[in-house]
Design an enzyme around this catalytic site. Structure first.
Site, PDB file in Angstrom:
ATOM      1  CB  CYS A   1      45.153  33.980  31.514  1.00  0.00           C
ATOM      2  SG  CYS A   1      44.268  33.736  33.053  1.00  0.00           S
TER       3      CYS A   1
ATOM      4  CB  CYS B   1      46.207  31.659  34.266  1.00  0.00           C
ATOM      5  SG  CYS B   1      44.572  31.600  33.518  1.00  0.00           S
TER       6      CYS B   1
END
Ligand SMILES: [Zn+2]
Length: 158
Positions: A70, A73
């Site tokens: 991600c 993230c």
């Protein structure tokens, strides 16, 4: 509530430590492994250590649910680290890799990542999705944290 001491879980060995209120928590060391209880860094948590931190810390616990694939993230990781340096020892900041701990993500119904959750005395009190910068994280946590999250400024009355 008796504020003469707080209990904090060691980020290294997960032992529960009692920190006397008159001693600065930032300098406290674990009675079992002798390493610092607070290093100003997020603590990677497994299902097991997460449970221990969630249920045994007197201080509120912040969790960043993330995954290596991600991009937002990964972009938020340094901000989360700076936030940890600022929020400790009033809060404990954990990171849960949802790839490695899918059961935790499922249990808390994490639909998108990054998602941050705040727990106070074991109970979820706030949740937010989407990447934030360091000051945004600190603001969000403090805005939702319970008053007992600031033991340094708590009055001695009662
Ligand atoms: Zn320890």
């Amino acid at each position: 509530m008796n504020r003469s001491s707080i209990e904090a879980v060691c980020p290294h060995c997960s032992a529960v430590n009692r920190i006397p209120a008159e001693r600065p928590a930032k300098e406290a060391k674990c009675g079992r492994c002798h390493r610092p209880l607070f290093e100003g860094k997020p603590v990677p948590a497994t299902a097991e250590t997460f449970e221990r931190h969630r249920t045994r810390n007197d201080i509120p616990v912040v969790v960043d649910f993330w995954a290596p694939w991600c991009a937002p993230c990964r972009a938020m990781a340094p901000a989360y680290e700076r936030a940890a340096a600022e929020l400790e020892p009033d809060y404990r900041l954990l990171k849960v890799n949802t790839e490695e701990e899918p059961a935790l993500a499922e249990r808390y119904q994490i639909r998108s990542i990054p998602t941050m959750m705040l727990f106070a005395r074991g109970n979820p009190v706030a949740q937010t999705a989407g990447a934030m910068n360091a000051s945004g994280i600190v603001k969000w946590v403090r805005a939702h944290g319970p008053e007992q999250a600031q033991p340094r400024t708590a009055s001695a009355s009662g």
